[in-house]
Design an enzyme around this catalytic site. Structure first.
Site, PDB file in Angstrom:
ATOM      1  N   TYR B  15     -18.200  25.620 -14.959  1.00 60.93           N
ATOM      2  CA  TYR B  15     -17.289  24.903 -14.759  1.00 60.93           C
ATOM      3  C   TYR B  15     -17.411  23.198 -14.169  1.00 60.93           C
ATOM      4  O   TYR B  15     -17.647  22.014 -15.269  1.00 60.93           O
ATOM      5  CB  TYR B  15     -16.406  24.968 -13.801  1.00 60.93           C
ATOM      6  CG  TYR B  15     -14.790  24.446 -12.843  1.00 60.93           C
ATOM      7  CD1 TYR B  15     -13.890  24.007 -14.286  1.00 60.93           C
ATOM      8  CD2 TYR B  15     -15.067  22.351 -12.294  1.00 60.93           C
ATOM      9  CE1 TYR B  15     -12.585  23.366 -13.989  1.00 60.93           C
ATOM     10  CE2 TYR B  15     -13.849  21.777 -12.276  1.00 60.93           C
ATOM     11  CZ  TYR B  15     -12.851  22.275 -13.038  1.00 60.93           C
ATOM     12  OH  TYR B  15     -11.416  21.379 -13.045  1.00 60.93           O
ATOM     13  N   ASP B  39      -3.397  18.833 -10.617  1.00 57.20           N
ATOM     14  CA  ASP B  39      -4.384  18.371  -9.886  1.00 57.20           C
ATOM     15  C   ASP B  39      -3.833  16.911  -9.727  1.00 57.20           C
ATOM     16  O   ASP B  39      -4.022  16.342 -11.606  1.00 57.20           O
ATOM     17  CB  ASP B  39      -5.787  18.199 -11.350  1.00 57.20           C
ATOM     18  CG  ASP B  39      -6.937  18.075 -10.607  1.00 57.20           C
ATOM     19  OD1 ASP B  39      -6.825  17.994 -10.437  1.00 57.20           O
ATOM     20  OD2 ASP B  39      -7.488  18.204 -11.406  1.00 57.20           O
TER      21      ASP B  39
END
Lengths: 126, 126
Positions: B15, B39
């Site tokens: 990631y 998010d």
């Protein structure tokens, strides 16, 4: 008057302080009546403030202390914060690296606590 | 063969690396087809891998980079990790302190991502 962010930070500070003073009653008082605790995530949950009080009685009786290791992150109805659990054992001290997530109700009480840590997050203290 | 803990750490490393290489395709490939991204926590979710790819395209186009700021905590089907988002702006750089939580399916793909951060976690870079 405290902002929403400040109120969440105050709960985190009270949480660390509850361990500092071995005060399971104060720790349980941060929770709503029907709250749940999953510590660690993946374990059976502790349900309801009475059971949560017993959970913290066991924790403080083991001499567990907390030290924040980064800024609490506040988002929506939640806060997430990284910390170290310091656990004294006979002749040694071990450290567990943990991230807790608290979710709050409208009154600012914790309705859900999830603690992220596993065996690989335990190490001898430096 | 990797342990479950190591597999989760590998996803976290991939990631961070995906942002390093501005590779939205690689970031989206870490997710299951029906995954969700929230998010920050409290915002409307991004649903499905195609929408998630677009989400990361926008992020990498803004030059966002990630730096871990503590150990990833693995628990049950999840991992939580603290990091700093480094975001370059004209003439300045800002840092956002974030905690992400990934929940995985049985194949080790992310099915739920929740990012904990708010306005109070943004500060100018030192």
């Amino acid at each position: 008057m405290m902002t929403d962010h400040e109120r969440k930070l105050a709960v985190v500070a009270a949480y660390v302080d509850g361990f500092e003073r071995d005060d399971a009653e104060a720790l349980a008082a941060l929770y709503a009546e029907e709250a749940t605790v999953e510590d660690p995530v993946g374990s059976p949950g502790v349900v309801g403030r009475d059971a949560i009080r017993d959970f913290y009685r066991a924790a403080v009786s083991r001499g567990i202390k907390l030290a924040l290791s980064g800024a609490p992150r506040t988002a929506g109805d939640s806060v997430a914060f990284p910390f170290h659990v310091l656990r004294r054992r006979v002749g040694a001290e071990e450290v567990i690296e943990v991230i807790d997530v608290f979710r709050f109700d409208a009154e600012g009480r914790i309705v859900e606590m999830r603690a992220y840590w596993g065996p690989n997050n335990i190490r001898p203290s430096a």
